[in-house]
Write an enzyme that holds these catalytic residues in place. Structure first.
Site, PDB file in Angstrom:
ATOM      1  N   ASP A 195     -12.103  36.807 -34.406  1.00 26.97           N
ATOM      2  CA  ASP A 195     -11.880  35.395 -34.139  1.00 26.97           C
ATOM      3  C   ASP A 195     -10.643  35.314 -33.250  1.00 26.97           C
ATOM      4  OD1 ASP A 195      -9.694  35.740 -35.832  1.00 26.97           O
ATOM      5  OD2 ASP A 195     -10.359  34.278 -37.317  1.00 26.97           O
ATOM      6  N   HIS A 196     -10.153  34.100 -33.014  1.00 29.13           N
ATOM      7  CA  HIS A 196      -9.000  33.924 -32.132  1.00 29.13           C
ATOM      8  C   HIS A 196      -7.741  34.589 -32.673  1.00 29.13           C
ATOM      9  CE1 HIS A 196      -9.514  30.547 -34.864  1.00 29.13           C
ATOM     10  NE2 HIS A 196      -8.189  30.454 -34.904  1.00 29.13           N
ATOM     11  N   CYS A 247      -9.718  39.513 -37.939  1.00 30.14           N
ATOM     12  CA  CYS A 247      -9.356  38.100 -38.014  1.00 30.14           C
ATOM     13  C   CYS A 247      -7.915  38.030 -38.511  1.00 30.14           C
ATOM     14  CB  CYS A 247     -10.332  37.300 -38.878  1.00 30.14           C
ATOM     15  SG  CYS A 247     -10.310  37.647 -40.644  1.00 30.14           S
ATOM     16  N   GLY A 248      -7.471  36.885 -38.955  1.00 33.88           N
ATOM     17  CA  GLY A 248      -6.082  36.754 -39.385  1.00 33.88           C
ATOM     18  C   GLY A 248      -5.733  37.658 -40.539  1.00 33.88           C
ATOM     19  N   THR A 249      -6.514  37.594 -41.619  1.00 34.76           N
ATOM     20  CA  THR A 249      -6.243  38.425 -42.797  1.00 34.76           C
ATOM     21  C   THR A 249      -7.323  39.461 -43.069  1.00 34.76           C
ATOM     22  OG1 THR A 249      -7.370  36.926 -44.315  1.00 34.76           O
ATOM     23  CG2 THR A 249      -4.996  36.532 -43.929  1.00 34.76           C
ATOM     24  N   GLY A 250      -8.475  39.327 -42.456  1.00 29.52           N
ATOM     25  CA  GLY A 250      -9.614  40.188 -42.744  1.00 29.52           C
ATOM     26  C   GLY A 250     -10.481  39.635 -43.867  1.00 29.52           C
ATOM     27  N   VAL A 251      -9.941  38.713 -44.640  1.00 29.60           N
ATOM     28  CA  VAL A 251     -10.649  38.198 -45.812  1.00 29.60           C
ATOM     29  C   VAL A 251     -11.852  37.338 -45.416  1.00 29.60           C
ATOM     30  CG1 VAL A 251     -10.444  36.757 -47.870  1.00 29.60           C
ATOM     31  CG2 VAL A 251      -8.614  38.362 -47.278  1.00 29.60           C
ATOM     32  N   GLY A 252     -11.644  36.384 -44.537  1.00 29.51           N
ATOM     33  CA  GLY A 252     -12.749  35.523 -44.119  1.00 29.51           C
ATOM     34  C   GLY A 252     -13.870  36.315 -43.474  1.00 29.51           C
ATOM     35  N   HIS A 278     -17.177  56.476 -50.628  1.00 29.61           N
ATOM     36  CA  HIS A 278     -17.654  56.114 -51.963  1.00 29.61           C
ATOM     37  C   HIS A 278     -18.635  54.944 -51.971  1.00 29.61           C
ATOM     38  CE1 HIS A 278     -14.102  58.082 -54.314  1.00 29.61           C
ATOM     39  NE2 HIS A 278     -14.613  58.883 -53.396  1.00 29.61           N
TER      40      HIS A 278
END
Length: 148
Positions: free
Chosen positions: A8-9, A65-70, A98
């Site tokens: 993303d941006h 992305c910003g945190t990777g979470v989204g 794994h």
């Protein structure tokens, strides 16, 4: 290996560094966007990245992305995708070894370029274990996908 990358941006600036690193490692790279720093919705990019994997056009994916979470949440909505946020080298390779992760998500606001390159090297260098315990568990994940 055929790799698809998207951002993303918030992840756009780091994506360029990661893309150069992937090419330097000798992998084929497909860029699923974004293509500029203008705002974009990460689910749209996740759909483009995961579509390439599900269609067999890419072996693994990377989302920034910003945190990777989204990005991880969005990618995991797609049947057949196992995405993980990885901000340390151990998780980057163990998620493949794994759990047979096929999309690694990185937070550009969490890690810098140096660590991102190490994460990508660990992720792309890892192979899914032949250990029966790990194979059985990933098969159960596939069964959960089939129930959707």
């Amino acid at each position: 290996m055929r790799i698809v990358i998207g951002s993303d941006h918030a992840g756009f600036p780091l994506k360029a560094t990661i893309a150069d690193h992937i090419r330097a490692l000798g992998h084929e790279l497909q860029d699923a966007g974004s293509y500029d720093p203008n705002p974009v919705d990460f689910p749209d990019i996740a759909k483009a990245v995961t579509s390439a994997i599900v269609a067999g056009k890419a072996d693994r994916g990377l989302m920034v992305c910003g945190t990777g979470v989204g990005a991880s949440i969005a990618a995991n909505k797609v049947k057949g995708i196992r995405a993980a946020v990885c901000h340390d080298v151990h998780s980057a390779h163990q998620s493949v070894e794994h759990d047979d992760v096929n999309v690694m998500c990185i937070g550009a606001q969490i890690v810098g370029a140096w660590l991102a390159k190490d994460l990508v090297s660990a992720y792309l260098g890892a192979e899914f274990s032949t250990d029966e315990d790990f194979r059985r568990r990933v098969a159960k994940l596939a069964d959960m996908d089939a129930e959707r």
